[in-house]
Design an enzyme around this catalytic site. Structure first.
Site, PDB file in Angstrom:
ATOM      1  N   GLY A 131      56.501  74.237  26.191  1.00 17.38           N
ATOM      2  CA  GLY A 131      55.424  73.324  26.554  1.00 17.38           C
ATOM      3  C   GLY A 131      54.207  73.636  25.719  1.00 17.38           C
ATOM      4  N   CYS A 139      60.463  79.681  25.114  1.00 12.47           N
ATOM      5  CA  CYS A 139      59.073  79.580  24.657  1.00 12.47           C
ATOM      6  C   CYS A 139      58.088  79.651  25.835  1.00 12.47           C
ATOM      7  CB  CYS A 139      58.897  78.308  23.808  1.00 12.47           C
ATOM      8  SG  CYS A 139      57.331  78.304  22.934  1.00 12.47           S
ATOM      9  N   TYR A 140      57.447  78.533  26.203  1.00  7.90           N
ATOM     10  CA  TYR A 140      56.545  78.569  27.365  1.00  7.90           C
ATOM     11  C   TYR A 140      57.303  79.064  28.596  1.00  7.90           C
ATOM     12  CZ  TYR A 140      53.348  76.992  31.034  1.00  7.90           C
ATOM     13  OH  TYR A 140      52.513  76.949  32.116  1.00  7.90           O
ATOM     14  N   HIS A 187      62.917  78.652  19.700  1.00  9.62           N
ATOM     15  CA  HIS A 187      63.554  77.410  20.159  1.00  9.62           C
ATOM     16  C   HIS A 187      65.018  77.325  19.701  1.00  9.62           C
ATOM     17  CE1 HIS A 187      60.066  75.358  21.862  1.00  9.62           C
ATOM     18  NE2 HIS A 187      59.371  76.008  20.951  1.00  9.62           N
ATOM     19  N   GLU A 226      67.155  75.213  20.577  1.00 12.88           N
ATOM     20  CA  GLU A 226      67.642  73.828  20.615  1.00 12.88           C
ATOM     21  C   GLU A 226      67.415  73.058  19.317  1.00 12.88           C
ATOM     22  OE1 GLU A 226      65.080  75.129  22.084  1.00 12.88           O
ATOM     23  OE2 GLU A 226      63.426  73.745  22.453  1.00 12.88           O
ATOM     24  N   SER A 245      71.939  41.514  23.196  1.00 14.36           N
ATOM     25  CA  SER A 245      71.144  41.375  21.967  1.00 14.36           C
ATOM     26  C   SER A 245      72.047  41.468  20.746  1.00 14.36           C
ATOM     27  CB  SER A 245      70.109  42.486  21.916  1.00 14.36           C
ATOM     28  OG  SER A 245      70.774  43.724  21.704  1.00 14.36           O
ATOM     29  N   GLY A 246      73.291  41.900  20.968  1.00 12.02           N
ATOM     30  CA  GLY A 246      74.184  42.144  19.835  1.00 12.02           C
ATOM     31  C   GLY A 246      74.119  43.611  19.433  1.00 12.02           C
ATOM     32  N   GLY A 247      73.145  44.348  19.956  1.00 14.40           N
ATOM     33  CA  GLY A 247      72.992  45.769  19.644  1.00 14.40           C
ATOM     34  C   GLY A 247      73.922  46.629  20.488  1.00 14.40           C
ATOM     35  N   VAL A 248      73.860  47.944  20.230  1.00 17.87           N
ATOM     36  CA  VAL A 248      74.796  48.864  20.858  1.00 17.87           C
ATOM     37  C   VAL A 248      74.606  48.937  22.379  1.00 17.87           C
ATOM     38  CG1 VAL A 248      75.562  51.272  20.893  1.00 17.87           C
ATOM     39  CG2 VAL A 248      74.730  50.277  18.772  1.00 17.87           C
ATOM     40  N   ASP A 249      73.358  49.115  22.822  1.00 19.16           N
ATOM     41  CA  ASP A 249      73.135  49.424  24.233  1.00 19.16           C
ATOM     42  C   ASP A 249      73.566  48.288  25.156  1.00 19.16           C
ATOM     43  OD1 ASP A 249      72.010  51.531  22.971  1.00 19.16           O
ATOM     44  OD2 ASP A 249      69.935  50.990  23.418  1.00 19.16           O
ATOM     45  N   SER A 250      73.074  47.076  24.865  1.00 20.50           N
ATOM     46  CA  SER A 250      73.417  45.992  25.792  1.00 20.50           C
ATOM     47  C   SER A 250      74.912  45.683  25.722  1.00 20.50           C
ATOM     48  CB  SER A 250      72.576  44.739  25.523  1.00 20.50           C
ATOM     49  OG  SER A 250      72.817  44.233  24.231  1.00 20.50           O
ATOM     50  N   SER A 251      75.533  45.860  24.552  1.00 23.24           N
ATOM     51  CA  SER A 251      76.974  45.564  24.459  1.00 23.24           C
ATOM     52  C   SER A 251      77.785  46.576  25.264  1.00 23.24           C
ATOM     53  CB  SER A 251      77.471  45.614  23.022  1.00 23.24           C
ATOM     54  OG  SER A 251      76.608  44.942  22.173  1.00 23.24           O
ATOM     55  N   LYS A 274      71.587  58.155  23.215  1.00 21.98           N
ATOM     56  CA  LYS A 274      72.163  57.156  22.310  1.00 21.98           C
ATOM     57  C   LYS A 274      73.524  57.588  21.731  1.00 21.98           C
ATOM     58  CE  LYS A 274      71.141  53.351  19.886  1.00 21.98           C
ATOM     59  NZ  LYS A 274      70.430  52.181  20.405  1.00 21.98           N
TER      60      LYS A 274
END
Ligand code: XMP
Length: 526
Positions: A62, A89-90, A175, A177, A229-235, A382
């Site tokens: 943080g 870290c924090y 870190h 990650e 929308s034709g995009g990944v998420d909505s499909s 994603k």
């Protein structure tokens, strides 16, 4: 409290977020081991943490100092829950401060790469070399360790690893990650799998099975609508919901007049024929272009498109709603492709994010429709959405599509958007996509596209003098669109793109390449 799609027995790691820019990365890394992880604000009650029955807890980094009056507050009782705990870290400083040690401002702030030496054995460092290159980012440091703690690693300047096996607490100042800590994944795995004993049971099959089951129960015999929308998420969201309720899902796909060339037809074919979705396609280009007439301000363009989208979507939703009602059925659900980063942002210690763009949400649906939301992807990052899509058998062409903004080509046509200028940009854009794909670069760059500028210049073609538009090519490399570097496209690819555009697209006689990174630029030109 969010409802997660994990089954009750799924191994879970809880990450308490103290506001680090890297917190989401911790969650993503853990999920790469097929272990479910959730990010909760550090202020969450410990009852809520317990309810998730976690195998372990991670305290994130943080930006604050433990002494700041505004430092994010977590319940220190988290340190006595008896669950394996990893401070980063924090998180390390929080542990030291609350268990009776001493944290002080470091004489020299450590930022960037640093060599760390492992000075004592620790389950966290199993299999790791004695000297590691790590990524540091801190101003305070642990000076005195609380009773029961041992020093396990250090840099030339500061404490960088501590442990108290009895209390089952481990912590590192660096870190693990971030990609700049090459052994970070192994360290996290030592904690998640070795120390916490988490099982790798968060798999695409598990997610699909539990999500489909849950949607089936929720929706019962009801109907749902979904904006595509034709995009990944909505499909992917639509395909998941269709798995659960079949034809009782109706998807609405709107042509807003600023889609890519042939996209309106291509998306319909893919969605219907390859994905088996029930799609209502609405060509509203004229409505949108009428609203865009005379508009040159980027935000006004976005607003015009956003508002018109809501109006068109509402009209179609109402028609479906009324048809179902007269058949004695009820449309009760609206599917949205919200992802986990949006969920985290909206409940983060910083408060709701201002970065969530309004037109992403379908607002304004009539009150009397009383639609309830289904957000099947709200637990996913994603890259996980793509994995799920692959497991659902969706074509790579949909899953690997580069991001395309909601306001489409309108924010890539500087100045007024007219049907003629849209047609010019569609041609140029298609050449860019074609050539980038041919060169095998489509998946390597984050986005690659053409921008139509309101600038005319003189050229010569054959024996003719020309006076026509300028087009800029933009290609960027990025992890998440938040920051980006301009992509060093090979000269021969740029050469082919340029000569094809100038010779094939009527209306463009000059091509330039955008070499601006983000920040200070943005990816889109508007
Ligand atoms: P910028 O231009 O802000 O873009 O650097 C970052 C990412 O967001 C996309 N973008 C949008 N997406 N509606 C969207 O749905 C928008 O208004 C919008 N503006 C930018 C952009 O394509 C890039 O991936």
């Amino acid at each position: 409290m969010p409802v997660y799609t994990r089954g009750v027995d799924t191994s879970t790691i809880v990450i308490l977020d103290f506001g680090s820019q890297y917190t989401q990365l911790i969650a993503r890394r853990i999920r790469e081991f097929n272990v479910f992880s959730v990010v909760l604000p550090c202020t969450v009650s410990l009852d809520e943490v317990r309810r998730l029955n976690p195998k372990g807890v991670i305290l994130s980094g943080g930006p604050s100092s433990v002494y700041d009056a505004t430092a994010p507050k977590a319940d220190p009782a988290v340190l006595a829950m008896g669950l394996p705990l990893l401070g980063i870290c924090y998180g390390l400083q929080f542990i030291v401060h609350h268990l009776g040690g001493k944290v002080e401002p470091a004489p020299a702030r450590e930022y960037g790469h640093a060599p760390v030496e492992v000075v004592a054995e620790s389950a966290l460092f199993t299999g790791l070399p004695q000297t590691m290159n790590v990524w540091m980012s801190h101003g305070d440091e642990a000076k005195t360790l609380p009773e029961g703690f041992r020093l396990t690693a250090r840099t030339a300047n500061a404490v960088s690893g501590i442990a108290d096996e009895q209390r089952r607490i481990w912590a590192v100042q660096f870190h693990p990650e971030v990609a700049h800590t090459p052994q970070g994944m192994e360290l996290l795995k030592n904690f998640v799998v070795g120390i916490c004993g988490a099982q790798p049971d968060w798999t695409p099959e598990h997610f699909i099975q539990t999500t489909v089951e849950r949607i089936r129960q929720q929706v019962g015999t009801g109907h749902a609508i979904c904006g595509l929308s034709g995009g990944v998420d909505s499909s992917v969201a639509a395909v998941l919901v269709a798995r659960a309720i079949g034809d009782r899902l109706t998807c609405i796909f709107v042509n807003n007049g600023v889609l890519r060339k042939d996209e309106f037809l291509k998306v319909q074919t893919t969605m219907r024929e390859q994905l088996g979705l029930n799609v209502v396609a609405v060509d509203a280009s004229e409505r949108f272009l009428a609203k865009l007439a005379g508009v040159t301000d980027p935000e006004k363009k976005r607003k015009a498109i956003g508002n018109e989208f809501i109006a068109v979507f509402d009209d179609e939703a109402k028609k479906i709603f009324e048809a179902e009602q007269s058949a004695g059925e009820e449309v009760a659900w609206l599917v949205q492709g919200t992802l986990y980063p949006d969920v985290i942002e909206s409940s983060s210690v910083h408060g709701p994010s201002h970065t969530i763009k309004s037109h992403h949400n379908v607002g304004g649906l009539p009150e009397n429709m009383k639609l309830k939301l289904i957000e099947p992807l709200r637990d996913l990052f994603k890259d996980e959405v793509r994995r799920i899509g692959r497991d659902l058998g969706m074509p790579a062409e949909v899953l690997e599509r580069q991001p395309f903004p909601g306001p489409g080509l309108a924010v890539r046509i500087l100045g007024e958007v007219t049907a003629e200028r849209v047609a010019i940009l569609q041609e140029a854009d298609q050449i860019v996509v074609d050539e980038i794909k041919k060169a095998g670069l489509y998946r390597k760059v984050w986005q690659s596209f053409a921008v139509l500028l309101p600038v005319k210049s003189v050229g010569v073609m054959g024996d003719q003098r020309t006076y026509a538009n300028t087009c800029a090519i933009r290609a960027v490399e990025s992890e998440d669109g938040m920051t980006a570097d301009w992509a060093p496209l090979p000269y021969d690819v740029l050469r082919t793109i340029s000569s094809r555009i100038v010779s094939e697209v009527r209306g463009i006689n000059r091509v330039v390449y955008d070499i601006t990174s983000k920040p200070p630029g943005t990816i889109e030109w508007e």
